[in-house]
Design an enzyme around this catalytic site. Structure first.
Site, mmCIF file in Angstrom:
data_model
loop_
_atom_site.group_PDB
_atom_site.id
_atom_site.type_symbol
_atom_site.label_atom_id
_atom_site.label_comp_id
_atom_site.label_asym_id
_atom_site.label_seq_id
_atom_site.Cartn_x
_atom_site.Cartn_y
_atom_site.Cartn_z
ATOM 1 N N LYS A 1 0.813 -1.223 0.000
ATOM 2 C CA LYS A 1 0.000 0.000 0.000
ATOM 3 C C LYS A 1 0.844 1.270 0.000
ATOM 4 O O LYS A 1 0.404 2.310 -0.498
ATOM 5 C CB LYS A 1 -0.957 0.016 1.194
ATOM 6 C CG LYS A 1 -2.088 -0.991 1.081
ATOM 7 C CD LYS A 1 -3.075 -0.816 2.223
ATOM 8 C CE LYS A 1 -4.272 -1.735 2.057
ATOM 9 N NZ LYS A 1 -5.298 -1.499 3.103
ATOM 10 N N GLY B 1 -6.742 1.175 18.706
ATOM 11 C CA GLY B 1 -5.665 0.881 17.779
ATOM 12 C C GLY B 1 -5.224 2.132 17.048
ATOM 13 O O GLY B 1 -5.958 3.137 17.007
ATOM 14 N N ALA B 2 -4.025 2.077 16.472
ATOM 15 C CA ALA B 2 -3.485 3.260 15.794
ATOM 16 C C ALA B 2 -2.679 2.863 14.557
ATOM 17 O O ALA B 2 -1.679 3.485 14.226
ATOM 18 C CB ALA B 2 -2.612 4.074 16.757
ATOM 19 N N ARG C 1 -1.729 1.176 22.619
ATOM 20 C CA ARG C 1 -0.643 0.859 23.550
ATOM 21 C C ARG C 1 0.510 1.851 23.417
ATOM 22 O O ARG C 1 1.157 2.204 24.395
ATOM 23 C CB ARG C 1 -0.150 -0.573 23.301
ATOM 24 C CG ARG C 1 -1.175 -1.628 23.701
ATOM 25 C CD ARG C 1 -0.589 -3.034 23.630
ATOM 26 N NE ARG C 1 -1.547 -4.017 24.147
ATOM 27 C CZ ARG C 1 -2.468 -4.622 23.407
ATOM 28 N NH1 ARG C 1 -2.549 -4.353 22.115
ATOM 29 N NH2 ARG C 1 -3.299 -5.491 23.941
ATOM 30 N N ILE D 1 -13.433 -4.283 12.736
ATOM 31 C CA ILE D 1 -13.131 -4.368 11.302
ATOM 32 C C ILE D 1 -12.640 -5.755 10.901
ATOM 33 O O ILE D 1 -12.516 -6.050 9.721
ATOM 34 C CB ILE D 1 -12.121 -3.290 10.857
ATOM 35 C CG1 ILE D 1 -10.740 -3.528 11.465
ATOM 36 C CG2 ILE D 1 -12.638 -1.895 11.182
ATOM 37 C CD1 ILE D 1 -9.652 -2.716 10.803
#
Length: 280
Positions: free
Chosen positions: A66, A129-130, A154, A221
């Site tokens: 990607k 989440g990140a 985290r 997701i």
């Protein structure tokens, strides 16, 4: 005759061919959607050149390419530029352009399932989440006008980087997963974007769901399994659920729209895809 495809590795079990052949049928268009698997050992530049020489109309991009695809494109839309990631490429007027359909795909899936959520742009959202998916969803929600979007992760630095994408009206708090456990009851939408729970129902959820706001929407997701432990726990506490396979469908719908200028009603595809996934 639309020649379409997907690049990535591994992709032999991808559901994209089924989705896009159904979209072609529903649109009354002739075409084909093929898998172009590129292993890490192969020459990526050479493989992309081969793909471009096939007079293909467009292709999707999945992991691990990607970001790697970007230098081989002539331009990016604003979302792909902000995401630093491309999942859809179109060949137009002799040039190749990259898009990212994840965020808009998620918004479409959410609006289809729960249109009432969009009646109040002050609804409070928590993203768990990140990673890349969290970045795409945060940006899309922010661009849509939602102003209260918090991120728990985290590693705080990664979450803080995503928070910078917010518009001037956004109010974003960044905190740890432990802190998220203490304040889940504050949110109208909770989105799990990590890979926790993927392929294994038994894995412990990223947070412990106990107290939830009435009518909260809880989203994961992950789409294998369809009902993750996170979603099961949320349902037991009265939440409304949004399943991961719907985002998969709607981001594909948007990619198809980029290629064909046709927005195709997904009709029964959501249930059909659910049946395929449950049969695996």
């Amino acid at each position: 005759m639309y020649q379409l495809g997907l690049i990535g590795y591994p992709i032999q079990h991808s559901l994209s061919p089924w989705i896009h052949h159904r979209l072609l049928d529903n649109a009354g268009l002739e075409g084909n959607y093929r898998l172009f698997e590129i292993s890490p050992e192969e020459d990526f530049a050479e493989k992309i050149q081969e793909l471009k020489s096939k007079e293909i109309k467009g292709f999707n991009v999945t992991v691990p390419y990607k970001q790697k695809i970007i230098p081989y494109l002539d331009g990016l839309d604003s979302t792909a530029e902000e995401m630093h990631a491309v999942n859809t490429v179109i060949h137009k007027n002799g040039k190749w352009y990259g898009y990212n359909t994840d965020g808009i795909g998620y918004l479409r899936s959410l609006k289809h399932a729960y249109p009432d959520f969009f009646n109040d742009l002050k609804n409070k959202v928590l993203i768990l989440g990140a990673g890349g998916a969290a970045r795409a969803l945060f940006y899309a929600l922010s661009q849509k006008g939602f102003v209260n979007i918090d991120i728990a992760n985290r590693t705080l630095k990664k979450a803080e980087d995503i928070a910078q994408l917010g518009n001037n009206n956004s109010n974003t708090n960044v905190f740890t997963i432990e802190k998220a456990n203490e304040c889940l009851h504050n949110y109208d939408l909770i989105i799990q974007t990590t890979s926790v729970g993927m392929k294994s129902f038994g894995l412990k959820p990223i947070v412990t769901i106990e107290r939830l706001k009435k009518d909260v929407i809880v989203s994961d997701i992950v789409y294998q399994p369809i009902v993750t432990k996170f979603l099961q726990d949320a349902e037991e506490h009265g939440a409304r659920l949004l399943f991961g396979h719907t985002m998969l469908l709607y981001q594909a719908q948007y990619a198809f729209e980029i290629w064909t200028n046709k927005r195709i009603d997904l009709k029964d595809m959501e249930n059909e895809l659910l049946a395929i996934l449950e049969g695996r």
